[in-house]
Design an enzyme around this catalytic site. Structure first.
Site, PDB file in Angstrom:
ATOM      1  N   TYR A 258       0.841  -1.197   0.000  1.00  0.00           N
ATOM      2  CA  TYR A 258       0.000   0.000   0.000  1.00  0.00           C
ATOM      3  C   TYR A 258       0.877   1.250   0.000  1.00  0.00           C
ATOM      4  O   TYR A 258       1.957   1.262   0.600  1.00  0.00           O
ATOM      5  CB  TYR A 258      -0.930  -0.032   1.228  1.00  0.00           C
ATOM      6  CG  TYR A 258      -1.854   1.159   1.325  1.00  0.00           C
ATOM      7  CD1 TYR A 258      -2.607   1.566   0.227  1.00  0.00           C
ATOM      8  CD2 TYR A 258      -1.964   1.878   2.513  1.00  0.00           C
ATOM      9  CE1 TYR A 258      -3.446   2.664   0.315  1.00  0.00           C
ATOM     10  CE2 TYR A 258      -2.814   2.969   2.606  1.00  0.00           C
ATOM     11  CZ  TYR A 258      -3.548   3.363   1.501  1.00  0.00           C
ATOM     12  OH  TYR A 258      -4.362   4.450   1.593  1.00  0.00           O
ATOM     13  N   TYR A 268      -3.039   5.427   8.908  1.00  0.00           N
ATOM     14  CA  TYR A 268      -2.552   4.071   8.638  1.00  0.00           C
ATOM     15  C   TYR A 268      -1.367   3.835   9.564  1.00  0.00           C
ATOM     16  O   TYR A 268      -0.205   3.962   9.163  1.00  0.00           O
ATOM     17  CB  TYR A 268      -2.159   3.959   7.158  1.00  0.00           C
ATOM     18  CG  TYR A 268      -1.944   2.537   6.657  1.00  0.00           C
ATOM     19  CD1 TYR A 268      -3.018   1.718   6.371  1.00  0.00           C
ATOM     20  CD2 TYR A 268      -0.660   2.036   6.443  1.00  0.00           C
ATOM     21  CE1 TYR A 268      -2.823   0.420   5.897  1.00  0.00           C
ATOM     22  CE2 TYR A 268      -0.450   0.756   5.963  1.00  0.00           C
ATOM     23  CZ  TYR A 268      -1.544  -0.043   5.689  1.00  0.00           C
ATOM     24  OH  TYR A 268      -1.345  -1.321   5.211  1.00  0.00           O
TER      25      TYR A 268
HETATM   26  N1  LIG Z   1      -8.019  -3.050   1.256  1.00  0.00           N
HETATM   27  C1  LIG Z   1      -7.174  -2.103   0.915  1.00  0.00           C
HETATM   28  O1  LIG Z   1      -7.556  -0.936   0.776  1.00  0.00           O
HETATM   29  C2  LIG Z   1      -5.738  -2.460   0.645  1.00  0.00           C
HETATM   30  C3  LIG Z   1      -4.940  -1.562  -0.085  1.00  0.00           C
HETATM   31  C4  LIG Z   1      -3.624  -1.910  -0.364  1.00  0.00           C
HETATM   32  C5  LIG Z   1      -3.114  -3.135   0.068  1.00  0.00           C
HETATM   33  N2  LIG Z   1      -3.928  -3.996   0.779  1.00  0.00           N
HETATM   34  C6  LIG Z   1      -3.348  -5.279   1.209  1.00  0.00           C
HETATM   35  O2  LIG Z   1      -4.044  -6.353   0.604  1.00  0.00           O
HETATM   36  C7  LIG Z   1      -3.802  -7.528   1.386  1.00  0.00           C
HETATM   37  C8  LIG Z   1      -5.123  -8.241   1.595  1.00  0.00           C
HETATM   38  O3  LIG Z   1      -5.953  -7.454   2.426  1.00  0.00           O
HETATM   39  P1  LIG Z   1      -7.460  -7.103   2.094  1.00  0.00           P
HETATM   40  O4  LIG Z   1      -7.589  -5.630   2.208  1.00  0.00           O
HETATM   41  O5  LIG Z   1      -7.873  -7.762   0.838  1.00  0.00           O
HETATM   42  O6  LIG Z   1      -8.236  -7.660   3.355  1.00  0.00           O
HETATM   43  P2  LIG Z   1      -8.736  -9.116   3.748  1.00  0.00           P
HETATM   44  O7  LIG Z   1      -9.386  -8.942   5.075  1.00  0.00           O
HETATM   45  O8  LIG Z   1      -9.517  -9.744   2.661  1.00  0.00           O
HETATM   46  O9  LIG Z   1      -7.381  -9.945   3.852  1.00  0.00           O
HETATM   47  C9  LIG Z   1      -6.527  -9.968   4.978  1.00  0.00           C
HETATM   48  C10 LIG Z   1      -6.406 -11.436   5.335  1.00  0.00           C
HETATM   49  O10 LIG Z   1      -5.322 -11.617   6.227  1.00  0.00           O
HETATM   50  C11 LIG Z   1      -5.666 -12.721   7.044  1.00  0.00           C
HETATM   51  N3  LIG Z   1      -4.745 -12.785   8.175  1.00  0.00           N
HETATM   52  C12 LIG Z   1      -4.536 -11.878   9.148  1.00  0.00           C
HETATM   53  N4  LIG Z   1      -3.586 -12.322   9.984  1.00  0.00           N
HETATM   54  C13 LIG Z   1      -3.175 -13.526   9.523  1.00  0.00           C
HETATM   55  C14 LIG Z   1      -2.228 -14.498   9.954  1.00  0.00           C
HETATM   56  N5  LIG Z   1      -1.493 -14.301  11.056  1.00  0.00           N
HETATM   57  N6  LIG Z   1      -2.075 -15.625   9.235  1.00  0.00           N
HETATM   58  C15 LIG Z   1      -2.813 -15.856   8.129  1.00  0.00           C
HETATM   59  N7  LIG Z   1      -3.721 -14.982   7.671  1.00  0.00           N
HETATM   60  C16 LIG Z   1      -3.913 -13.830   8.362  1.00  0.00           C
HETATM   61  C17 LIG Z   1      -7.114 -12.421   7.414  1.00  0.00           C
HETATM   62  O11 LIG Z   1      -7.788 -13.545   7.925  1.00  0.00           O
HETATM   63  C18 LIG Z   1      -7.646 -11.983   6.060  1.00  0.00           C
HETATM   64  O12 LIG Z   1      -8.148 -13.102   5.339  1.00  0.00           O
HETATM   65  C19 LIG Z   1      -3.119  -7.067   2.662  1.00  0.00           C
HETATM   66  O13 LIG Z   1      -1.723  -7.244   2.540  1.00  0.00           O
HETATM   67  C20 LIG Z   1      -3.437  -5.582   2.686  1.00  0.00           C
HETATM   68  O14 LIG Z   1      -2.526  -4.829   3.433  1.00  0.00           O
HETATM   69  C21 LIG Z   1      -5.215  -3.689   1.065  1.00  0.00           C
END
Ligand SMILES: NC(=O)c1ccc[n+]([C@@H]2O[C@H](COP(=O)([O-])OP(=O)(O)OC[C@H]3O[C@@H](n4cnc5c(N)ncnc54)[C@H](O)[C@@H]3O)[C@@H](O)[C@H]2O)c1
Length: 392
Positions: A258, A268
């Site tokens: 991000y 954040y």
């Molecule tokens: N949503 C946004 O705006 C955004 C923007 C940029 C990057 N991201 C990144 O995208 C990625 C996915 O996130 P998302 O936003 O799709 O949310 P999401 O909630 O779908 O995914 C996060 C996942 O991480 C899992 N998780 C947390 N701790 C864990 C652990 N110890 N072991 C295994 N799994 C674990 C959760 O159960 C969840 O399924 C992350 O790296 C997030 O930082 C998200």
């Protein structure tokens, strides 16, 4: 005539060049058409009509993929474009626990391209995810563009904060959210995948966790900061450490990052911005180490804001989406599928020379140095969108 024209359009694409003169275009078109006369489907005497089509296509600046054109010129029965073909590949996606996040969208895109899908689900979320899957709660969002459904071959329990069983503390072992699951450390998960399937080709890290994410960095505890780095960054190092030996050479691995890693995004917090900066740096180092040792590519996608479960927990995701729509070069809301499609490309042989790279999938927001909707900015700085630029 329609067939001849579409073939000619494809040929036009291979020989059109913005810099070339019309005469050069015509010479190129004639050369291509005369080579076309050897293609049985056109037959003798068909040269004039295709030439007209080629020239029309050039005037209209029609762009068609070069490979498609070559396929036509070689007499292939149906031009097939430049496909992302992951048939015969197997992907393990860590971080899927519902149908709202990037992990799910990536699973769908990889499945749509033909890959077999395995997922790793955080142990505390496993039960509800499997139950929802079984009861058909995700059936609507399992639909693939070809009319099929996303099939997940197997869901593995995973807690990416723990590498080996020896490291798991007693309080976690005895925690009721972990009762009923076993072999969920990274090492055991990789061993289970190896025992079940032998190898994988694609590894996706789509997980993050920062227990103090709502706190400013100055108020973050050491414990909270290190927990963010452990769950969101080292977890990727660990996944690659244990899964790379199970991956076929030529495989691909990617993570999600991000913009807060490189620009100040107040809110954040909790060390999450630091965790993403480390993840991006690790992408480069891991690309070298894993590339040299296993022939595997390592990339990261810097995604724009998405209303996922994790993002909603941060608390201001709607503001971030509104901000992006108001200020990004492309004024539309990011779809999880936008990231899924880029992940599919990165995982495919089409990206076989792409490694150590960060790719932005954020409607271009990262490139802005000015918030054009700021009250301190004169309206002239933000050109009004043309109709064609309005959200689809
Ligand atoms: N949503 C946004 O705006 C955004 C923007 C940029 C990057 N991201 C990144 O995208 C990625 C996915 O996130 P998302 O936003 O799709 O949310 P999401 O909630 O779908 O995914 C996060 C996942 O991480 C899992 N998780 C947390 N701790 C864990 C652990 N110890 N072991 C295994 N799994 C674990 C959760 O159960 C969840 O399924 C992350 O790296 C997030 O930082 C998200």
């Amino acid at each position: 005539m329609a067939t001849m024209c579409s073939r000619a359009v494809a040929v036009a694409a291979t020989i059109s060049s913005p810099a070339a003169s019309t005469n050069a275009h015509r010479r190129g078109a004639r050369a291509m058409v005369s080579s076309f006369q050897g293609v049985r489907t056109l037959g003798a005497g068909a040269a004039i009509a295709p030439l007209r089509c080629v020239e029309q296509a050039m005037r209209k600046k029609v762009l068609v993929g070069g490979v498609r054109a070559m396929a036509s010129a070689n007499g292939a029965s149906a031009p097939s474009g430049l496909p992302i073909d992951l048939r015969g590949k197997r992907a393990f996606i860590a971080g899927v626990a519902d149908d709202q996040g990037f992990g799910w969208a990536i699973a769908k895109a990889l499945a749509a391209a033909g890959a077999e899908i395995l997922v790793g689900t955080w142990v505390p979320a496993l039960n509800i995810f499997e139950t929802s899957l079984r009861r058909g709660k995700f059936d609507e969002s399992r639909k693939l563009p070809n009319g099929g459904l996303l099939e997940i071959a197997k869901v593995y329990p995973l807690d990416a904060v723990f590498d080996t069983p020896e490291e798991v503390p007693e309080d976690i072992k005895n925690n009721k959210r972990y009762a009923g699951s076993s072999a969920w450390t990274v090492q055991e998960c990789a061993e289970a995948v190896k025992a079940d399937y032998g190898t994988i080709d694609i590894l996706v890290h789509s997980l993050a966790n920062g227990p103090e994410v709502t706190k400013p960095l100055m108020e973050t505890t050491r414990k909270g900061y290190l927990a963010a780095i452990s769950a969101s960054t080292y977890s990727y190092v660990s996944l690659l450490k244990y899964f790379a030996p199970v991956m076929n050479p030529g495989g691909s691995s990617l993570s999600l990052t991000y913009l807060a890693s490189e620009k100040i995004i107040p809110g954040y917090g909790g060390g999450m911005s630091s965790a993403k900066a480390a993840l991006e740096s690790d992408t480069r180092v891991l690309a070298f180490e894993v590339g040299r040792k296993y022939g595997i590519r390592v990339n990261t996608i810097s995604a724009g804001p998405l209303r996922s479960r994790a993002a909603k927990a941060i608390g201001f995701i709607d503001d971030m989406i509104n901000y992006s729509t108001a200020n990004a070069p492309l004024q539309k809301e990011l779809e999880a599928d936008d990231v899924g499609h880029t992940a599919a490309f990165l995982s495919s042989p089409l990206a076989s020379a792409v490694t150590g790279t960060l790719i932005y999938v954020d409607n271009g927001l990262h490139a802005m140095g000015l918030a054009v909707d700021s009250p301190s900015v004169a309206k002239a700085a933000a050109p009004a969108p043309e109709k064609t630029n309005v959200a689809a």
